[in-house]
Scaffold this motif. Structure first.
Motif, short mmCIF file in Angstrom:
data_model
loop_
_atom_site.label_atom_id
_atom_site.label_comp_id
_atom_site.label_asym_id
_atom_site.label_seq_id
_atom_site.Cartn_x
_atom_site.Cartn_y
_atom_site.Cartn_z
N ARG A 191 26.03 40.83 -27.76
CA ARG A 191 24.96 41.37 -28.60
C ARG A 191 24.66 40.35 -29.69
NH1 ARG A 191 22.85 46.40 -29.37
NH2 ARG A 191 24.45 47.29 -27.99
N ALA A 192 23.37 40.18 -29.99
CA ALA A 192 22.97 39.25 -31.05
C ALA A 192 22.07 39.98 -32.03
CB ALA A 192 22.25 38.04 -30.46
N VAL A 193 22.40 39.87 -33.30
CA VAL A 193 21.53 40.32 -34.38
C VAL A 193 20.97 39.05 -35.00
CG1 VAL A 193 21.37 41.56 -36.56
CG2 VAL A 193 22.88 42.40 -34.75
N PHE A 194 19.67 38.85 -34.85
CA PHE A 194 19.04 37.57 -35.16
C PHE A 194 17.88 37.83 -36.11
CE2 PHE A 194 17.27 33.51 -32.91
CZ PHE A 194 17.35 32.84 -34.10
N PHE A 195 18.12 37.62 -37.42
CA PHE A 195 17.07 37.84 -38.41
C PHE A 195 16.31 36.54 -38.62
CE2 PHE A 195 19.43 41.55 -40.70
CZ PHE A 195 19.25 42.32 -39.57
N GLU A 196 15.17 36.47 -37.98
CA GLU A 196 14.36 35.26 -38.00
C GLU A 196 13.29 35.36 -39.08
OE1 GLU A 196 11.44 32.77 -34.92
OE2 GLU A 196 12.77 34.34 -34.18
N ALA A 242 30.53 49.88 -25.74
CA ALA A 242 31.97 49.59 -25.70
C ALA A 242 32.27 48.41 -26.61
CB ALA A 242 32.41 49.30 -24.26
N PHE A 243 32.01 48.60 -27.91
CA PHE A 243 32.03 47.49 -28.87
C PHE A 243 33.41 46.83 -28.98
CE2 PHE A 243 28.75 50.35 -31.09
CZ PHE A 243 27.72 49.86 -30.31
N GLU A 244 34.46 47.61 -28.76
CA GLU A 244 35.81 47.07 -28.92
C GLU A 244 36.12 45.94 -27.95
OE1 GLU A 244 35.57 50.99 -30.84
OE2 GLU A 244 34.96 50.22 -28.87
N GLY A 245 35.32 45.81 -26.90
CA GLY A 245 35.51 44.71 -25.95
C GLY A 245 34.39 43.69 -25.99
N GLN A 246 33.57 43.73 -27.03
CA GLN A 246 32.39 42.87 -27.10
C GLN A 246 32.45 41.89 -28.27
OE1 GLN A 246 28.88 45.32 -27.25
NE2 GLN A 246 29.37 46.40 -25.35
N THR A 247 31.67 40.83 -28.13
CA THR A 247 31.47 39.87 -29.22
C THR A 247 30.04 40.01 -29.74
OG1 THR A 247 33.10 38.30 -28.41
CG2 THR A 247 31.39 37.42 -29.84
N LEU A 248 29.92 40.05 -31.04
CA LEU A 248 28.65 40.19 -31.73
C LEU A 248 28.30 38.89 -32.44
CD1 LEU A 248 26.36 41.97 -33.12
CD2 LEU A 248 28.07 42.43 -34.91
N ALA A 249 27.08 38.41 -32.23
CA ALA A 249 26.60 37.23 -32.96
C ALA A 249 25.68 37.68 -34.09
CB ALA A 249 25.84 36.29 -32.02
N VAL A 298 14.75 47.14 -37.22
CA VAL A 298 15.17 47.50 -35.87
C VAL A 298 16.69 47.55 -35.79
CG1 VAL A 298 15.15 46.74 -33.46
CG2 VAL A 298 13.07 46.58 -34.84
N ALA A 299 17.37 46.59 -36.42
CA ALA A 299 18.83 46.57 -36.39
C ALA A 299 19.41 47.78 -37.11
CB ALA A 299 19.34 45.28 -37.02
N VAL A 346 23.08 40.88 -22.38
CA VAL A 346 23.02 40.64 -23.82
C VAL A 346 21.86 41.42 -24.43
CG1 VAL A 346 22.81 38.95 -25.67
CG2 VAL A 346 24.02 38.35 -23.57
N ALA A 347 22.17 42.25 -25.42
CA ALA A 347 21.15 42.97 -26.18
C ALA A 347 20.90 42.23 -27.48
CB ALA A 347 21.61 44.40 -26.46
N CYS A 348 19.63 42.14 -27.87
CA CYS A 348 19.26 41.35 -29.04
C CYS A 348 18.41 42.20 -29.99
CB CYS A 348 18.48 40.11 -28.60
SG CYS A 348 18.25 38.88 -29.89
N LEU A 349 18.73 42.14 -31.28
CA LEU A 349 18.00 42.85 -32.33
C LEU A 349 17.39 41.81 -33.25
CD1 LEU A 349 20.91 45.33 -32.94
CD2 LEU A 349 18.74 45.94 -31.89
N THR A 350 16.08 41.90 -33.48
CA THR A 350 15.37 40.77 -34.08
C THR A 350 14.80 41.01 -35.47
OG1 THR A 350 13.37 41.45 -32.88
CG2 THR A 350 14.77 39.80 -31.83
#
Length: 290
Positions: free
Chosen positions: A236-241, A150-157, A275-276, A267-271
């Motif tokens: 949701r966090a997309v975190f390219f480390e 339900a992305f329309e109600g979510q914040t993405l980092a 994967v993202a 919170v779902a996280c993609l690292t």
């Protein structure tokens, strides 16, 4: 696929613990996919005791963590031959458990990032991964996972260390329409500036930031986004480390990661970029299913 699985003690201590919340949500999907789970000792024993995967034939027990079970998962993420190579790892982390910062725990995440394999440290991330793999397998969308999409109600980092900023720009450029569906996007300073420039070049209204910019990571941006996570305002966090360099603000990065695992269900996280990208392609296919 072969997936490693471990959970800190708190997350399998009783029937309402995080491990079992995940298995209740995703167990049917795991059976459909027929992936094998390679499970560290006590986590495996808890699954059997609670009959959480009765009849699932592809459940393999590894030694206890203190006897090297988690170390074996790390080696198999790197690859130990055709029959001993894992395709990813689910490690449900209790951030106040001392074992979560043992060398083998840190190495498991690091090697997943280096090898471009999933590292899933929250219930939401593990649920999200199962649904994405179901979609890639051609299975119909699971309505039980609608909340994750339900992305329309979510914040993405969107967060990327210096060496990974070009990869973040590539990822956002390739999936701009999907990521623009989120209600809000936030980013640390430099990354946010680059993403806004990209968005404006793609026709985003020139007077509207595509991503809200926080401070740069070394100046506290990771901590600011961690606060959003803890308050339920980031989903949701997309975190390219970049796992190859030492960072002066390592504590800030760990704080953000700790915040994500503290609110494990939400919170779902993609690292990593690979994967993202796989998640994004599945999300587009799922949306097209209606």
């Amino acid at each position: 696929m072969r997936i490693g699985l471990a959970a800190n003690r708190r997350h399998h201590a009783d029937g309402d613990a995080a491990l079992f919340r995940w298995l209740r949500a995703s167990g049917a999907g795991l059976r459909e996919l027929d992936h094998s789970l390679h499970v560290v000792g006590r986590t495996h024993d808890a699954i059997v005791e609670h009959r959480a995967l009765d009849g699932f034939a592809r459940l393999h027990r590894y030694p206890l963590g203190r006897d090297g079970g988690l170390m074996k998962l790390v080696a198999e993420i790197v690859g130990m031959g055709e029959d001993r190579t894992l395709d990813g790892a689910i490690y449900l982390i209790d951030p106040v458990d001392p074992s979560s910062i043992f060398p083998e725990a840190v190495a498991l995440k690091r090697q997943c990032v280096i090898q471009g394999k999933p590292f899933l440290s929250t219930v939401a991330s593990a649920r999200d991964w199962v649904e994405s793999e179901r979609i890639h397998a051609g299975l119909p969308a699971d309505t039980g996972a609608d909340d994750l999409h339900a992305f329309e109600g979510q914040t993405l980092a969107l967060i990327a260390h210096d060496a990974m900023k070009p990869r973040m720009l590539d990822f956002v450029g390739a999936h701009f329409d999907l990521l623009s569906r989120f209600a809000d996007r936030v980013a640390t300073g430099t990354t946010g500036g680059l993403l806004n420039d990209l968005a404006w070049s793609r026709g985003w209204p020139a007077d509207v930031p595509w991503a809200q910019r926080f401070r740069s990571g070394p100046l506290g941006g990771d901590a600011q986004i961690a606060d959003l996570v803890l308050d339920g305002r980031c989903h949701r966090a997309v975190f390219f480390e970049d796992p190859h360099v030492a960072r002066q603000h390592e504590a800030d990065i760990q704080l953000l990661e700790r915040a994500v695992t503290t609110v494990t269900d939400t919170v779902a996280c993609l690292t990593s970029p690979a994967v993202a990208d796989r998640w994004a392609r599945a999300a587009v296919i799922r949306a097209a299913m209606g």
